[in-house]
Design an enzyme around this catalytic site. Sequence first.
Site, PDB file in Angstrom:
ATOM      1  N   ASP A  12      11.437   1.093  -6.764  1.00 23.59           N
ATOM      2  CA  ASP A  12       9.987   1.220  -6.883  1.00 23.59           C
ATOM      3  C   ASP A  12       9.392  -0.150  -7.213  1.00 23.59           C
ATOM      4  O   ASP A  12       9.669  -0.717  -8.286  1.00 23.59           O
ATOM      5  CB  ASP A  12       9.697   2.225  -8.009  1.00 23.59           C
ATOM      6  CG  ASP A  12       8.221   2.448  -8.238  1.00 23.59           C
ATOM      7  OD1 ASP A  12       7.381   1.762  -7.596  1.00 23.59           O
ATOM      8  OD2 ASP A  12       7.899   3.305  -9.083  1.00 23.59           O
ATOM      9  N   ILE A  13       8.563  -0.666  -6.335  1.00 26.52           N
ATOM     10  CA  ILE A  13       8.022  -2.023  -6.479  1.00 26.52           C
ATOM     11  C   ILE A  13       7.127  -2.148  -7.725  1.00 26.52           C
ATOM     12  O   ILE A  13       6.964  -3.244  -8.257  1.00 26.52           O
ATOM     13  CB  ILE A  13       7.275  -2.440  -5.189  1.00 26.52           C
ATOM     14  CG1 ILE A  13       7.209  -3.957  -5.053  1.00 26.52           C
ATOM     15  CG2 ILE A  13       5.881  -1.812  -5.113  1.00 26.52           C
ATOM     16  CD1 ILE A  13       6.785  -4.441  -3.680  1.00 26.52           C
ATOM     17  N   ASN A  26      -4.740  -0.851   2.934  1.00 24.97           N
ATOM     18  CA  ASN A  26      -5.508  -0.699   4.174  1.00 24.97           C
ATOM     19  C   ASN A  26      -6.732  -1.608   4.075  1.00 24.97           C
ATOM     20  O   ASN A  26      -6.984  -2.203   3.026  1.00 24.97           O
ATOM     21  CB  ASN A  26      -5.883   0.772   4.398  1.00 24.97           C
ATOM     22  CG  ASN A  26      -6.568   1.364   3.193  1.00 24.97           C
ATOM     23  OD1 ASN A  26      -7.519   0.775   2.669  1.00 24.97           O
ATOM     24  ND2 ASN A  26      -6.086   2.491   2.705  1.00 24.97           N
ATOM     25  N   VAL A  35       2.967   3.212  -0.817  1.00 26.52           N
ATOM     26  CA  VAL A  35       3.099   2.192  -1.859  1.00 26.52           C
ATOM     27  C   VAL A  35       1.734   1.833  -2.461  1.00 26.52           C
ATOM     28  O   VAL A  35       1.630   1.503  -3.656  1.00 26.52           O
ATOM     29  CB  VAL A  35       3.864   0.960  -1.308  1.00 26.52           C
ATOM     30  CG1 VAL A  35       3.050   0.190  -0.293  1.00 26.52           C
ATOM     31  CG2 VAL A  35       4.348   0.070  -2.433  1.00 26.52           C
ATOM     32  N   ASP A  36       0.698   1.914  -1.652  1.00 25.37           N
ATOM     33  CA  ASP A  36      -0.665   1.637  -2.118  1.00 25.37           C
ATOM     34  C   ASP A  36      -1.038   2.612  -3.249  1.00 25.37           C
ATOM     35  O   ASP A  36      -1.529   2.207  -4.323  1.00 25.37           O
ATOM     36  CB  ASP A  36      -1.611   1.801  -0.920  1.00 25.37           C
ATOM     37  CG  ASP A  36      -2.988   1.213  -1.137  1.00 25.37           C
ATOM     38  OD1 ASP A  36      -3.221   0.613  -2.187  1.00 25.37           O
ATOM     39  OD2 ASP A  36      -3.833   1.374  -0.233  1.00 25.37           O
ATOM     40  N   SER A 125       3.795  -1.864   6.695  1.00 24.05           N
ATOM     41  CA  SER A 125       3.582  -1.108   7.951  1.00 24.05           C
ATOM     42  C   SER A 125       4.714  -0.141   8.299  1.00 24.05           C
ATOM     43  O   SER A 125       4.664   0.493   9.350  1.00 24.05           O
ATOM     44  CB  SER A 125       3.327  -2.034   9.157  1.00 24.05           C
ATOM     45  OG  SER A 125       2.044  -2.600   9.090  1.00 24.05           O
ATOM     46  N   GLY A 127       5.685   2.617   6.784  1.00 22.80           N
ATOM     47  CA  GLY A 127       5.496   4.004   6.370  1.00 22.80           C
ATOM     48  C   GLY A 127       4.520   4.673   7.317  1.00 22.80           C
ATOM     49  O   GLY A 127       4.785   4.837   8.518  1.00 22.80           O
ATOM     50  N   TYR A 129       2.031   3.596   8.775  1.00 21.84           N
ATOM     51  CA  TYR A 129       1.596   2.788   9.918  1.00 21.84           C
ATOM     52  C   TYR A 129       2.631   2.705  11.037  1.00 21.84           C
ATOM     53  O   TYR A 129       2.359   2.117  12.094  1.00 21.84           O
ATOM     54  CB  TYR A 129       1.160   1.397   9.462  1.00 21.84           C
ATOM     55  CG  TYR A 129      -0.227   1.370   8.809  1.00 21.84           C
ATOM     56  CD1 TYR A 129      -0.952   2.540   8.606  1.00 21.84           C
ATOM     57  CD2 TYR A 129      -0.814   0.173   8.415  1.00 21.84           C
ATOM     58  CE1 TYR A 129      -2.211   2.520   8.013  1.00 21.84           C
ATOM     59  CE2 TYR A 129      -2.077   0.139   7.828  1.00 21.84           C
ATOM     60  CZ  TYR A 129      -2.769   1.311   7.626  1.00 21.84           C
ATOM     61  OH  TYR A 129      -4.016   1.285   7.043  1.00 21.84           O
TER      62      TYR A 129
END
Length: 178
Positions: A12-13, A26, A35-36, A125, A127, A129
């Site tokens: 997990d970042i 986005n 992640v966002d 990108s 996930g 995207y």
Amino acid sequence: MTEPRYELIQGDITKLDVDAVVNAANCGLMGGGGVDGAIHRAAGQALYDECEKLPFVRAGVRCPTGEARITGAGKMKCRYIIHTAGPVYGGGDRGEAEKLGNCYANSLRLAAENGVESIAFPNISCGIYGYPLDEAAKIAVETVRRVCAGLPSIKKVIFCCFDRRNFDIYKNLLDASD
Ligand code: ADP
């Protein structure tokens, strides 16, 4: 020139102890899934407030695809969040590769301008995207190596993969180029 150290982790970042965490955001920069969402949940309201203050460059767009913006990190332990908007994959003939490379390059340049020495990237990108994982990983590793060669102040770059599949792809790529 000092070659920056590249690290690969699976996890997990939002938990990493680095100067800057990159967010696969986005263009509107007002949060989303993946992640966002994880970064916004970890950072809390302060991050929304800061993102909201960033200017629009056109309707609904605070950060055009391939560009990057920097904010504080709210409750997260890193100093900065670098938000970059990856391309939505549409088959590969819409400039996606260049745009994805720009995400990594522009994030690193913005990091260096702000005195960041350690930075962690998610698989931008890969996930929602829909970017093909192998191609995205190649672009990420090649771009980071090329851009970091000109940014000696960046000492550590972590490729943070959430899933095993991406981790294995990056491991092969990084081992092959050691
Ligand atoms: P995009 O819209 O750019 O595709 P996503 O957030 O959907 O962004 O996915 C990007 C990558 O981030 C995916 O590989 C996904 O598995 C990964 N991811 C999701 N949550 C986390 C997290 N907490 N830490 C690191 N990576 C994450």
